[in-house]
Design a protein around this motif. Structure first.
Motif, PDB file in Angstrom:
ATOM      1  N   GLY A  81      36.106  35.074  91.561  1.00 19.11           N
ATOM      2  CA  GLY A  81      35.460  33.910  92.150  1.00 19.11           C
ATOM      3  C   GLY A  81      34.634  34.346  93.351  1.00 19.11           C
ATOM      4  N   VAL A  82      33.369  33.922  93.384  1.00 20.02           N
ATOM      5  CA  VAL A  82      32.505  34.205  94.521  1.00 20.02           C
ATOM      6  C   VAL A  82      32.084  32.859  95.084  1.00 20.02           C
ATOM      7  N   GLY A  83      32.350  32.652  96.366  1.00 18.19           N
ATOM      8  CA  GLY A  83      32.049  31.376  96.992  1.00 18.19           C
ATOM      9  C   GLY A  83      31.274  31.534  98.276  1.00 18.19           C
ATOM     10  N   VAL A  84      30.622  30.436  98.653  1.00 16.18           N
ATOM     11  CA  VAL A  84      29.847  30.391  99.888  1.00 16.18           C
ATOM     12  C   VAL A  84      30.524  29.408 100.834  1.00 16.18           C
ATOM     13  N   VAL A  85      30.784  29.871 102.053  1.00 21.17           N
ATOM     14  CA  VAL A  85      31.333  29.035 103.115  1.00 21.17           C
ATOM     15  C   VAL A  85      30.232  28.884 104.154  1.00 21.17           C
ATOM     16  N   ILE A 105      28.858  34.648 102.156  1.00 18.52           N
ATOM     17  CA  ILE A 105      29.327  34.920 100.795  1.00 18.52           C
ATOM     18  C   ILE A 105      30.660  35.661 100.847  1.00 18.52           C
ATOM     19  N   GLY A 106      31.602  35.228 100.011  1.00 13.27           N
ATOM     20  CA  GLY A 106      32.896  35.891  99.984  1.00 13.27           C
ATOM     21  C   GLY A 106      33.594  35.755  98.650  1.00 13.27           C
ATOM     22  N   LEU A 124      30.588  27.672  94.454  1.00 10.79           N
ATOM     23  CA  LEU A 124      31.526  28.595  93.853  1.00 10.79           C
ATOM     24  C   LEU A 124      31.026  28.966  92.467  1.00 10.79           C
ATOM     25  N   ARG A 125      31.163  30.224  92.118  1.00 10.42           N
ATOM     26  CA  ARG A 125      30.892  30.696  90.760  1.00 10.42           C
ATOM     27  C   ARG A 125      32.084  31.518  90.296  1.00 10.42           C
ATOM     28  N   ILE A 126      32.402  31.368  89.015  1.00 14.38           N
ATOM     29  CA  ILE A 126      33.478  32.125  88.405  1.00 14.38           C
ATOM     30  C   ILE A 126      32.859  33.126  87.434  1.00 14.38           C
ATOM     31  N   GLU A 153      20.608  35.866  99.436  1.00 18.16           N
ATOM     32  CA  GLU A 153      20.659  34.594 100.145  1.00 18.16           C
ATOM     33  C   GLU A 153      21.838  33.819  99.583  1.00 18.16           C
ATOM     34  N   PRO A 154      22.534  33.012 100.389  1.00 17.67           N
ATOM     35  CA  PRO A 154      23.695  32.276  99.876  1.00 17.67           C
ATOM     36  C   PRO A 154      23.375  31.450  98.626  1.00 17.67           C
TER      37      PRO A 154
END
Length: 190
Positions: A81-85, A105-106, A124-126, A153-154
């Motif tokens: 999972g890659v997500g942006v906060v 990005i984390g 969020l992307r899986i 870029e986010p």
């Protein structure tokens, strides 16, 4: 061995000369890059599989399209999972279930309860699988001209039309690299 300058958090954009079908027109977000090798996920390979069918509770947190993406040819049975906060929360604040990779990005801990992260994530992307390179392998491919390295870029993580991401990322570059975005899908038709 010479020291490797980290490309973590940057994008690898496949050059038209890259002939590996796994990476044709791929945009790869590098999640880790050091002297031991590199790991990333392909941002523009959606599959027809809905996130909710494989990871219950996470589908509502993913952006459109809410499908699993093929992150690369390695470990297709593993999910990342890659997500942006957004904003100030993206610092080293220690958000449970999220580990900062670069900027906002984390990586998201998919073992954590989705409701724990829901208020923090803007996207969020899986990904099923990932792209990996051994020590020095990516550097060799860069020397050969297989990839362009550009800033991420986010919004790249959650591009709503991932099929356009390759051209969009190239178009926002300066100089001659922006011209590569006009390279035809099939050069023989030119």
């Amino acid at each position: 061995m010479t020291e490797v300058s980290s490309l973590t958090g940057r994008l690898l954009v496949a050059s038209p000369a890259l002939t590996d079908p796994n990476f044709d027109r791929a945009v790869v977000l590098l999640l880790d890059h050091d002297e031991e090798g590199s790991l990333g996920v392909v941002l523009n390979r959606p599959t027809p599989v809905d996130v909710e069918t494989v990871l219950t509770g996470w589908g509502g947190l993913t952006g459109e399209p809410a499908v699993v993406f093929q992150g690369g040819p390695v470990s297709l049975d593993a999910a990342l999972g890659v997500g942006v906060v957004p904003g100030e929360n993206a610092g080293e604040s220690g958000i449970l279930g999220w580990r900062r990779v670069h900027g906002a990005i984390g990586l998201v801990d998919l073992e954590a309860p989705p409701e724990l992260l829901a208020p923090e994530l803007s996207s969020l992307r899986i990904f099923a699988g990932y792209a990996g390179w051994g020590p020095g392998q990516l550097e060799d491919e860069l020397t050969e001209g297989a990839w362009y390295v550009v800033e991420s870029e986010p919004g790249d993580v959650s591009c709503p039309v991932p099929e356009r991401l390759w051209r969009e990322v190239l178009r926002r570059q300066r100089g001659q690299l922006a011209m590569v975005a006009t390279y035809p899908d099939d050069p023989s038709m030119n």
